[in-house]
Design an enzyme around this catalytic site. Sequence first.
Site, PDB file in Angstrom:
ATOM      1  N   VAL A 222       0.607  -1.307   0.174  1.00 26.89           N
ATOM      2  CA  VAL A 222       0.098  -0.098  -0.052  1.00 26.89           C
ATOM      3  C   VAL A 222       0.865   1.149   0.054  1.00 26.89           C
ATOM      4  O   VAL A 222       1.672   1.552   1.006  1.00 26.89           O
ATOM      5  CB  VAL A 222      -0.963  -0.016   1.176  1.00 26.89           C
TER       6      VAL A 222
ATOM      7  N   LYS B 132      -3.111   0.262  -3.661  1.00 26.66           N
ATOM      8  CA  LYS B 132      -2.880  -1.031  -3.223  1.00 26.66           C
ATOM      9  C   LYS B 132      -2.671  -1.647  -4.298  1.00 26.66           C
ATOM     10  O   LYS B 132      -3.416  -1.975  -5.494  1.00 26.66           O
ATOM     11  CB  LYS B 132      -4.023  -1.474  -2.387  1.00 26.66           C
TER      12      LYS B 132
ATOM     13  N   LEU C 204      -5.872   7.173   5.090  1.00 32.44           N
ATOM     14  CA  LEU C 204      -6.231   7.440   6.516  1.00 32.44           C
ATOM     15  C   LEU C 204      -5.088   7.924   7.322  1.00 32.44           C
ATOM     16  O   LEU C 204      -3.913   7.182   7.212  1.00 32.44           O
ATOM     17  CB  LEU C 204      -6.584   6.094   7.085  1.00 32.44           C
TER      18      LEU C 204
ATOM     19  N   ASP D 151      -3.003   1.961  12.730  1.00 32.45           N
ATOM     20  CA  ASP D 151      -3.829   0.585  13.207  1.00 32.45           C
ATOM     21  C   ASP D 151      -3.876   0.238  14.528  1.00 32.45           C
ATOM     22  O   ASP D 151      -2.739   0.724  15.176  1.00 32.45           O
ATOM     23  CB  ASP D 151      -3.306  -0.629  12.189  1.00 32.45           C
TER      24      ASP D 151
ATOM     25  N   ASP E 282     -10.679 -11.737   8.706  1.00 29.75           N
ATOM     26  CA  ASP E 282      -9.472 -11.423   9.305  1.00 29.75           C
ATOM     27  C   ASP E 282      -9.612 -10.097  10.247  1.00 29.75           C
ATOM     28  O   ASP E 282      -8.685  -9.146  10.039  1.00 29.75           O
ATOM     29  CB  ASP E 282      -8.371 -11.087   8.005  1.00 29.75           C
TER      30      ASP E 282
ATOM     31  N   LYS F  28      -8.666  -8.124  13.230  1.00 31.80           N
ATOM     32  CA  LYS F  28      -7.498  -8.419  14.213  1.00 31.80           C
ATOM     33  C   LYS F  28      -7.270  -6.858  14.235  1.00 31.80           C
ATOM     34  O   LYS F  28      -7.694  -6.026  13.441  1.00 31.80           O
ATOM     35  CB  LYS F  28      -6.560  -9.069  13.574  1.00 31.80           C
ATOM     36  N   PRO F  29      -6.404  -6.547  15.342  1.00 32.81           N
ATOM     37  CA  PRO F  29      -6.113  -5.165  15.525  1.00 32.81           C
ATOM     38  C   PRO F  29      -5.315  -4.302  14.480  1.00 32.81           C
ATOM     39  O   PRO F  29      -5.848  -3.302  14.284  1.00 32.81           O
ATOM     40  CB  PRO F  29      -5.111  -5.205  16.722  1.00 32.81           C
TER      41      PRO F  29
ATOM     42  N   ASN G  59      -6.003  -4.666  11.375  1.00 32.47           N
ATOM     43  CA  ASN G  59      -6.966  -4.441  10.534  1.00 32.47           C
ATOM     44  C   ASN G  59      -8.069  -3.508  10.888  1.00 32.47           C
ATOM     45  O   ASN G  59      -8.982  -3.282  10.000  1.00 32.47           O
ATOM     46  CB  ASN G  59      -7.665  -5.657   9.602  1.00 32.47           C
TER      47      ASN G  59
ATOM     48  N   ASP H 169      -8.627  -3.735   4.808  1.00 36.31           N
ATOM     49  CA  ASP H 169      -7.971  -5.240   4.305  1.00 36.31           C
ATOM     50  C   ASP H 169      -9.386  -6.179   4.145  1.00 36.31           C
ATOM     51  O   ASP H 169      -9.280  -7.097   5.101  1.00 36.31           O
ATOM     52  CB  ASP H 169      -6.995  -5.605   5.032  1.00 36.31           C
TER      53      ASP H 169
END
Length: 340
Positions: A20, A34, A91, A95, A136, A138-139, A141, A154
């Site tokens: 990315v 991406k 952004l 994350d 998926d 998770k922290p 993402n 993602d």
Amino acid sequence: MKINGYILQEPPFKGGMALVYKGVNANGFERAFKFVRPDKAENSPRLCQQFIKEIQLQSKLNHPNIIRILDAFSHTDDTGKAFTVLEMEWLNGLDLERYVKQKAKKGMGDDAVKKVLLQTLDGLEYAHKHNVLHLDIKPSNLFRTFDGYVKIIDFGIARVVGDNAQIIDGAEKLTLVTETGESTFKGTMAYASPEQQVGGKLGFYSDIYSLGKTLHFLCTGTTDPSVEIASPLFASIVERCTIDNPKKRFQSCAELRDALTVFHRPVQKHCIHCGKLISNNVEFCTFCGGFQKEKKVEKPMTKMWKCKKCGKVIREEFADNLTRFCSNCGSQDIVRISNF
């Protein structure tokens, strides 16, 4: 590299399957671009197909808590090599994996976790209503912007509900299926649900499990399951989210949100005088002013008698109050012995 008037800045952010880049144009506007990682694309043409599928899935989703796709197109670089490119909003922030490691090493506060959870539930529920499983969560993402807004990012291995549960080679942190049909693992499985790990049937509850594991990390700062969550609220939610049996977990984002709301809802009771609902911890009704402690009603004493002839102990209700004779032998020679 320059794409659509945006100059791509080095180095890119590297994920399991993609790169990315941040792109900036002459007017200072920012975009994210991406690409499928070249080393992955060369070894797995199916991975490129999966990338296109991600674009198709995510283009259907338009929600403030899901990263927004702006365009998708094929781009040819100076060497003549063609790339499929996904253009997204850029952004500014971190994350949540990096955020916790840098700013909250022992876990985020309860209020901050609640804000993250509610926003994530809103975005995830929207995806589920469009029959899309993220698979998926998770922290890393979940992206937290500098103004506190949370975006789910993602969708590279997302699935439409009802699709076969097999995941193509190249998708990290999920079950992979080899040519022989054997299930193997690639990468860390800290957030994947048990059914994902064995190639089982997937559902909304699969994302719920991953969200529960993510909550544990946000509350504790670690993926070590032996580290307990201090908050009773989030401890109970995580426990329910991460039950191995999918049928015993929260079955939807709405159900999980209700559990969060009910925990904070004041317990209520009916006023013993006017019957209206009032808070459980008040002594006087806010409507009629009535005192809420009921008077203790003392039970009348029970008289006990004993027959001198047969020795039978008799409760008063079993003796004639007028003649007071023994209900066992009929003798009137009975005496009162006690009150209870």
